[in-house]
Design an enzyme around this catalytic site. Structure first.
Site, PDB file in Angstrom:
ATOM      1  N   GLU A  59       0.827  -1.216   0.000  1.00 42.03           N
ATOM      2  CA  GLU A  59       0.000   0.000   0.000  1.00 42.03           C
ATOM      3  C   GLU A  59       0.859   1.265   0.000  1.00 42.03           C
ATOM      4  O   GLU A  59       0.556   2.222  -0.705  1.00 42.03           O
ATOM      5  CB  GLU A  59      -0.942   0.013   1.212  1.00 42.03           C
ATOM      6  CG  GLU A  59      -2.082  -0.997   1.126  1.00 42.03           C
ATOM      7  CD  GLU A  59      -3.181  -0.596   0.136  1.00 42.03           C
ATOM      8  OE1 GLU A  59      -3.201   0.562  -0.315  1.00 42.03           O
ATOM      9  OE2 GLU A  59      -4.013  -1.461  -0.192  1.00 42.03           O
ATOM     10  N   ASP A  75      -6.007   8.606  -0.526  1.00 43.36           N
ATOM     11  CA  ASP A  75      -5.507   7.636   0.456  1.00 43.36           C
ATOM     12  C   ASP A  75      -4.332   8.232   1.210  1.00 43.36           C
ATOM     13  O   ASP A  75      -3.455   8.836   0.605  1.00 43.36           O
ATOM     14  CB  ASP A  75      -5.059   6.355  -0.243  1.00 43.36           C
ATOM     15  CG  ASP A  75      -6.219   5.582  -0.849  1.00 43.36           C
ATOM     16  OD1 ASP A  75      -7.349   5.717  -0.340  1.00 43.36           O
ATOM     17  OD2 ASP A  75      -5.999   4.851  -1.824  1.00 43.36           O
TER      18      ASP A  75
END
Ligand SMILES: *[C@@H]1O[C@H](CO)[C@@H](O)[C@H](O)[C@H]1NC(C)=O
Ligand SMILES: *[C@@H]1O[C@H](CO)[C@@H](O)[C@H](O)[C@H]1NC(C)=O
Length: 150
Positions: A59, A75
């Site tokens: 991620e 994000d």
């Protein structure tokens, strides 16, 4: 000419050194393992520490300041927490802010709030399926290398 070649060489050397110099925002793998163990991630909602390390690797690549703009939402941080459902960045339409936090707080190197929010997400989802990095790269795989030597 010779001087400029020399200068260019120094510049490259400097840039080469500057990359590992970003370590202020990059957390070491075993350091993160230690932190996650301390916060009770082992066995949390059926997950393992290796799952979480693999998730973070894919991620954010361990970058506590990771930020990605996905168009309608963004994000934030090491767990790439999303502004549509979990944090408030003041510019996401229909945002829910499930973790009751300002997204910018997920970009500093204090991981307490990131950890709290990530656990909340895993709790609600009963696992790590909200994270595509985990779903696409970690789920069902042998993840022993992610905690090796820690
Ligand atoms: C979040 O915090 C930042 C930095 O303190 C601030 O500039 C911003 O306005 C805050 N955003 C929201 C949505 O409260
Ligand atoms: C996972 O991989 C490690 C290292 O490659 C290996 O030692 C271990 O036996 C594997 N575990 C499983 C369950 O396959």
């Amino acid at each position: 000419m010779r001087n400029s070649v020399l200068f260019f060489g120094f510049l490259l050397a400097f840039l080469g050194l500057a990359v590992p110099g970003t370590e202020g925002k990059t957390i070491r793998r075993c350091e993160l393992v230690k932190i996650l163990r301390k916060h009770g991630f082992e066995g949390f909602k059926g997950t393992t520490i290796a799952d979480w390390i693999c998730l973070v690797k894919h991620e954010s690549n361990y970058n506590t300041e990771a930020y990605n703009d996905n168009g309608p939402s963004r994000d934030y941080g090491i767990f790439q927490i999303n502004s549509k459902y979990w944090c408030n960045d003041g510019k996401t339409r229909g945002a829910v802010n499930g973790c009751r936090i300002n997204c910018s707080k997920l970009l500093n190197n204090n991981l307490e709030d990131d950890i709290k929010c990530a656990k909340k997400i895993a709790e609600q989802a009963r696992g790590l399926t909200p994270w595509y990095g985990w779903k696409n790269h970690c789920k069902g795989k042998n993840l022993s290398s992610y905690v090796k030597g820690c």
